[in-house]
Design a protein around this motif. Sequence first.
Motif, PDB file in Angstrom:
ATOM      1  N   HIS A 321       0.849  -1.357  -0.027  1.00 53.76           N
ATOM      2  CA  HIS A 321      -0.092  -0.030   0.040  1.00 53.76           C
ATOM      3  C   HIS A 321       0.763   1.252   0.138  1.00 53.76           C
ATOM      4  O   HIS A 321       1.197   1.763   1.175  1.00 53.76           O
ATOM      5  CB  HIS A 321      -1.070  -0.085   1.151  1.00 53.76           C
ATOM      6  CG  HIS A 321      -1.831   0.959   0.978  1.00 53.76           C
ATOM      7  ND1 HIS A 321      -3.148   1.090   1.726  1.00 53.76           N
ATOM      8  CD2 HIS A 321      -2.261   2.147   0.132  1.00 53.76           C
ATOM      9  CE1 HIS A 321      -4.089   1.997   1.554  1.00 53.76           C
ATOM     10  NE2 HIS A 321      -3.230   2.771   0.370  1.00 53.76           N
ATOM     11  N   HIS A 323       1.816   4.962  -2.478  1.00 51.87           N
ATOM     12  CA  HIS A 323       1.033   6.051  -3.799  1.00 51.87           C
ATOM     13  C   HIS A 323       2.574   6.660  -4.101  1.00 51.87           C
ATOM     14  O   HIS A 323       3.488   7.116  -3.492  1.00 51.87           O
ATOM     15  CB  HIS A 323       0.297   6.847  -2.939  1.00 51.87           C
ATOM     16  CG  HIS A 323      -1.178   6.233  -2.500  1.00 51.87           C
ATOM     17  ND1 HIS A 323      -2.185   6.006  -3.388  1.00 51.87           N
ATOM     18  CD2 HIS A 323      -1.214   5.691  -1.076  1.00 51.87           C
ATOM     19  CE1 HIS A 323      -3.233   5.494  -2.696  1.00 51.87           C
ATOM     20  NE2 HIS A 323      -2.638   5.204  -1.247  1.00 51.87           N
ATOM     21  N   HIS A 353      -4.146   5.628  -6.503  1.00 53.70           N
ATOM     22  CA  HIS A 353      -5.693   5.429  -6.293  1.00 53.70           C
ATOM     23  C   HIS A 353      -6.180   5.325  -7.693  1.00 53.70           C
ATOM     24  O   HIS A 353      -5.633   5.475  -8.895  1.00 53.70           O
ATOM     25  CB  HIS A 353      -5.939   7.035  -6.052  1.00 53.70           C
ATOM     26  CG  HIS A 353      -5.688   7.288  -4.588  1.00 53.70           C
ATOM     27  ND1 HIS A 353      -6.533   6.841  -3.559  1.00 53.70           N
ATOM     28  CD2 HIS A 353      -4.727   8.005  -4.045  1.00 53.70           C
ATOM     29  CE1 HIS A 353      -6.205   7.167  -2.484  1.00 53.70           C
ATOM     30  NE2 HIS A 353      -5.091   7.887  -2.700  1.00 53.70           N
ATOM     31  N   GLU A 392      -5.509   0.860  -5.247  1.00 51.62           N
ATOM     32  CA  GLU A 392      -6.239   1.153  -4.244  1.00 51.62           C
ATOM     33  C   GLU A 392      -7.314   1.542  -4.951  1.00 51.62           C
ATOM     34  O   GLU A 392      -7.824   2.517  -5.265  1.00 51.62           O
ATOM     35  CB  GLU A 392      -5.664   2.119  -3.195  1.00 51.62           C
ATOM     36  CG  GLU A 392      -6.612   2.329  -2.360  1.00 51.62           C
ATOM     37  CD  GLU A 392      -6.196   3.121  -1.046  1.00 51.62           C
ATOM     38  OE1 GLU A 392      -5.307   4.023  -1.098  1.00 51.62           O
ATOM     39  OE2 GLU A 392      -6.604   3.032   0.251  1.00 51.62           O
ATOM     40  N   ASP A 508       0.487   2.834   3.806  1.00 54.05           N
ATOM     41  CA  ASP A 508      -0.277   3.823   3.049  1.00 54.05           C
ATOM     42  C   ASP A 508       0.670   5.096   2.662  1.00 54.05           C
ATOM     43  O   ASP A 508       0.233   6.241   2.615  1.00 54.05           O
ATOM     44  CB  ASP A 508      -1.605   4.334   3.771  1.00 54.05           C
ATOM     45  CG  ASP A 508      -2.437   4.849   2.721  1.00 54.05           C
ATOM     46  OD1 ASP A 508      -2.164   4.946   1.568  1.00 54.05           O
ATOM     47  OD2 ASP A 508      -3.616   4.843   3.377  1.00 54.05           O
ATOM     48  N   HIS A 510       2.702   7.866   1.186  1.00 50.84           N
ATOM     49  CA  HIS A 510       2.366   8.906   0.041  1.00 50.84           C
ATOM     50  C   HIS A 510       3.870   9.772  -0.231  1.00 50.84           C
ATOM     51  O   HIS A 510       3.855  10.508  -0.999  1.00 50.84           O
ATOM     52  CB  HIS A 510       1.510   9.947   0.526  1.00 50.84           C
ATOM     53  CG  HIS A 510       0.115   9.399   0.230  1.00 50.84           C
ATOM     54  ND1 HIS A 510      -0.563   8.747   1.225  1.00 50.84           N
ATOM     55  CD2 HIS A 510      -0.941   9.770  -0.575  1.00 50.84           C
ATOM     56  CE1 HIS A 510      -1.739   8.297   0.785  1.00 50.84           C
ATOM     57  NE2 HIS A 510      -2.081   8.915  -0.099  1.00 50.84           N
TER      58      HIS A 510
HETATM   59 ZN   LIG Z   1      -3.891   4.632   0.302  1.00 44.75          ZN
END
Ligand SMILES: [Zn+2]
Length: 556
Positions: A321, A323, A353, A392, A508, A510
């Motif tokens: 996970h 980005h 995304h 995701e 998650d 970024h």
């Molecule tokens: Zn995410």
Amino acid sequence: MDNYTIADNFSLLGKLLDIHGDNGFKAKSYASAAFTIEKLPVQLSELKPADIFVIKGIGNTIGTKIIEQLETGKMEALDEILSKTPPGIIEMLSIKGIGPKKISTIWKELEIETLGELLYACSENRLTLYKGFGEKTQQNIKESIEFYMGNLGSYLYQQIEPFAADITEKMKGEWKENVFLLTGEFRRQMEVIEKLEWVTTCSPSSLETFFTSNGFEIKTDEIGYISFKGKEKNITLGFYCCDEKNVSNKLFATSCSEEFLLAWKKKTKWDETKPFSSEEDIFSAGNCSFIPAYEREKAEVISRPPSSQPIQPGDIAGIIHSHSKWSDGVNSIDEMAKAAIEQGLQYLVISDHSKTAFYANGLNEERLKAQHAQIDELNAKLAPFRIFKSIESDILNDGSLDYSNDVLAGFDIVIASIHSNLKMPEEKAMMRLMNAISNPYTSILGHMTGRLLLSRAGYPVDHEKIINACAAHNVVIELNAHPRRLDIDWRWISKAIEKNVLISIDPDAHSIDGYADCRYGVLVAQKAGLTKEKNLSSFSLQQFEAFVATQKSKRK
Ligand SMILES: [Zn+2]
Ligand SMILES: [Zn+2]
């Protein structure tokens, strides 16, 4: 009612009209009325109504509203617009760096209604996608919110951790002869911390002199316990003072939840007055194998058979996970892969995304193709390290995923998450989640409840039903490791383990810096007794490849 209050009311009314995007002209006239009133040499309450209307800059509308406030103590126009504005939006007015126009964009376009959500959007780099929000503005907003929230008294574990370490060091420097051992919520690795507490051999009077002369106030002063509250960080600092021989007892007693301590006393007939030289000795005297502080929550932990070693931060083998720049991340896939290699990780799952997430620059089918080509190229260069193709995928309103099956088939794994229409009753949330879980393309359920700690409760769900469904459909439950999410709540992890559902501690991320968040996921997972065998992101590359193969076989 004095002039300042009246001026403030007009100023707030003007700002709220601007936020609602109502009449720009009216908003301006209220703002300038506020300015005029603040500068008046006389109190409006001392004037006759007729004299109010003739003041320069105050016409009929303003004059009537002044008299209304003087007579009733209220202004209906203000009350009405306040009732139509979420409290979080009003709170945003106290954040430096965002005026009504920006708040309006944040509310109407980003659909953000609380400071916590706004802070999270900053950390997800989401504001910069909107007009008027540069990277610098985003950073300023982030810092202002953190400052504001810090003054409210509750902190995320991650926010208070450096302060806890810093102040412990300072005290050890001040009192070289004394012990200072962090205890309480912090030692139990709770996700939210309301007070920092220590067991110490330092005397209460000595602590009092030190803290009061450093601008702290005494909050409680009882026998054996003293606490202070400071101005800089609005958090309570508490001290259990005892002599050296009682340190272990005190440390043990203050590192247990109430439930755990009660059950412990009942089961082991623990004699608090008998000094022990270590916590280990307390456990062996109670005929129990050692239970670390972070697991001292539920009573049942005491009678549980000794579990294998709980997961450690070093047990994370891959980043699942994450980005990249392709959607709303900061770094390129290349940069992210190299950072993962440098950190000794074996693989990276890129899950940008999906197309419906326009606010996060979600990928349409065409861009996906290009991204996959880039991943293939990088994999050829970086082997044996491997980048997995993932997404995701938004869980749409009806619970379906964001692409056709043909497109979904192109991913190694699919993380399914809800990002839109978060305000929904349990029935709706469960319909969306259950549909997503039973979709054969779903491999991992992302941040299950959508909660943001200290700012958004998350939509209501039936945890047990979700866990059972994940077991039935071989879906992994994410433990989103962002310190503001930590979602699934650790209190449900043991249930998932019992049902043989894998957990995945996912940052998650970024940005590359986001990888470090894995640690916060590990800290709460330890509370639930999660082992590395039950954590997907601890799988070796080979094991992870086998997992991907099983997931792909679900799709046939
Ligand atoms: Zn995410
Ligand atoms: Zn997400």
